[in-house]
Design an enzyme around this catalytic site. Sequence first.
Site, mmCIF file in Angstrom:
data_model
loop_
_atom_site.group_PDB
_atom_site.id
_atom_site.type_symbol
_atom_site.label_atom_id
_atom_site.label_comp_id
_atom_site.label_asym_id
_atom_site.label_seq_id
_atom_site.Cartn_x
_atom_site.Cartn_y
_atom_site.Cartn_z
ATOM 1 N N ASP A 1 0.878 -1.191 0.000
ATOM 2 C CA ASP A 1 0.000 0.000 0.000
ATOM 3 C C ASP A 1 0.907 1.231 0.000
ATOM 4 O O ASP A 1 1.727 1.414 0.902
ATOM 5 C CB ASP A 1 -0.895 -0.009 1.225
ATOM 6 C CG ASP A 1 -1.875 1.169 1.212
ATOM 7 O OD1 ASP A 1 -2.658 1.248 0.237
ATOM 8 O OD2 ASP A 1 -1.815 1.982 2.141
ATOM 9 N N LEU A 2 0.763 2.090 -1.022
ATOM 10 C CA LEU A 2 1.654 3.242 -1.163
ATOM 11 C C LEU A 2 1.397 4.282 -0.063
ATOM 12 O O LEU A 2 0.251 4.520 0.322
ATOM 13 C CB LEU A 2 1.464 3.890 -2.531
ATOM 14 C CG LEU A 2 1.863 3.049 -3.771
ATOM 15 C CD1 LEU A 2 1.599 3.841 -5.043
ATOM 16 C CD2 LEU A 2 3.319 2.631 -3.692
ATOM 17 N N ASP B 1 -3.977 2.686 -5.084
ATOM 18 C CA ASP B 1 -2.546 2.721 -4.794
ATOM 19 C C ASP B 1 -2.085 1.421 -4.133
ATOM 20 O O ASP B 1 -1.094 1.408 -3.404
ATOM 21 C CB ASP B 1 -2.219 3.922 -3.888
ATOM 22 C CG ASP B 1 -3.015 3.902 -2.586
ATOM 23 O OD1 ASP B 1 -3.897 3.009 -2.457
ATOM 24 O OD2 ASP B 1 -2.764 4.741 -1.711
#
Length: 731
Positions: A618-619, A661
């Site tokens: 997960d960015l 993302d």
Amino acid sequence: MTIPYPAILVASLAAAAAVYGLGLAGIYALPWFMFFSATAASVHGLWVGTVAALGSVVLLNFYPSNPQDYLVMAFILLLSAYLADQVGHSLRRAHRRAKQLAQIQDVFLQGLELVPRFLSREQLLRELPGMFSQLLRGSQLRIWIPRGAQQLELLQTDPLNTGDLPTPLVRQALGVRQLVWPDMDLARRSPKKPGHPAPGRVGTPGPYELAVALRVRDEPVAVLQFLRGEAWRQEELELFFRLAQTVSRQLEHLQDLELRRLLLKVADQLSAASNKQIVAEVALRHLLSALDMEAGAVMQYVKGTLRGIGWHLPKDLRPALTPLAQALANHQGIAWQAYHSGESHFFENYSAHPTALPELQQLGFETLVAYPVHIRDAMKGRVVLVLGKRAPVAWTRGKKEILLGVERLLSSALERALLEELHQRISRLLTEAWSVPSQQVYAHILEVAVELVPGSEAGSLWVWDGAAYRCRAWVGSGQACEETQDESSFMEWFGLEPAKALSGQPRIRSGQQTLRQGLQANLCLPVGHQGRVLAYLNLDNQHDPEAFAEDSLAVARLFAAPIATLIHELQNRSALEKAALTDGLTGLYNRRAFDLRLQEEFERARRYGYSLSLLVIDLKNFKPINDQLGHAVGDQALVAVARVLAQAQRLGDMVFRWGGDEFAVLLPQTDLEGARAAAGRLLEALSTICFEGFCLSANIGAASFPQEADSAQMLLNLADRRMYDDKKGVG
């Protein structure tokens, strides 16, 4: 008309008495005494005639004559008796000869009438002894049948007459085209007059023997042996020879009729046969009966092995012969000789042949034939007919004519059945292509081609993937296909002009031309479509440099259009599948692809016993970039992340964009420790991505099979939870 000899005798004596009564001289009585003496000599022989002449001389003494006349009359009477005896003997002999000739002619005419009544050769031969015993009283006829390997077998018409062996005269008759009898050479040097007994047998005790061969198309099919207690006469020799010729002509006529009836029946049943197995069964059923064989098989060359299409075996031989009938490998035995040479091989003493199969030797097979069935344009016997029997049987010209006639019908029926099988298999390929994975379709294409293209043992299918030709399927025990080949390499291997490759023209290489180690022959089929060669189908043979011929090219050409259609459709389907499984922005696999590949890779790891790890990413700091710098920059950031992740992956790793993302990475053959190391490298690489002061990072969760999870879902849940724990700063 019967001559009244007693009346002549009485009349002659009465006339002589009348001369005496008239007192005439003896000279007037002489003619009547001459009649008397001549008649007695003619009827009863010289001795009786002499006695009658001498009696007449005594009676002449009672007639008035001088002594000189008596002497002359005595001489005349004796001479008349002698001459009458000779004339009478000649007449009696001529009468006997005429009677014998009439009897012989009657026998011959009866034989001519009886012989055509028989409707089969076997019936005619079995009925001949009885027919001749009725026509020729006191004669016995035996019939000897050639059984191969110079053996003769007595045709048993009498169950009690067993154990006899052929005489030297019978064996001599087998090799000549005329009647033979004992001392025949002596008879030629000193021929007898008609009506006399046959030379060389006068004065010798019986039984007397004659032998003559029955021939069909100048080949002996039987030997007639005549036996009787009295010597043979020249007229009878001629009779027997003419009768043998008549029987031979009838046997030839019956053979032609039987062959025509057989071929008509076989052709009718083969026309209704729906597949090659039924075609083989029909041919074997009729051939075994017509040729007096007990076992047979129709074998087809498939993938380096002669495989049985159909077979007919006796119950007691099935356990031993069924494996041989099903598949004959190793290029051994006369069936393989017939395949390679394209010529038939006949044996009447098979067990003594150096190439005889031990299994057949142990079973006692003596009679065997391997007969190639010639399919159109084939240089070899792609199909071989094998027939055999444990007892010796002569391969006569008649049997060979039956084989030739049935082989031609079998060839035509098999060609039709094999072509129908090819169309059915290609049609099935086209149908299955829509319901099975692409890789499986490629494998099926190659398997069918190797099986159905004559001469193939192995092969490979190379398909253009946009940059090079990639090996999609491989069959055989030879060298495995390489990963990729560029276009120029394949054109060099094909060896013909590019225009011929685009037109789908197959080519054959053999021997030193194949250039590949372990190959003896290669058939290469380029599959062209819309100005490009979509694929190359390579078919190989490791044993025979002459494996491929015109029939191979003809079948290969039939594959070109269907393969082009299939590969074109598979490439279109692959493009659609890729579009459905690929994220349009980043070019990475999407969530749908992740769900498919996770399950596939998990099952593969469990099957082969290696580790599988999953990273869920997960960015961090993506939201400020997207909100403050705009969605276009946000998209640029996601593309940069995808590029970094793709560059960091090893061969075999798979990177996915879940959506937004979030990303995921599958790491085959990687344990938990290796997964954590990979996560560290990815964090370091992601930290280099910055946009106007905003640098990216990520929260990563890792999980591994089989250390921590025993199902794909458990692996996903554990990695996802650890990602959230990392996000919350837990652990």
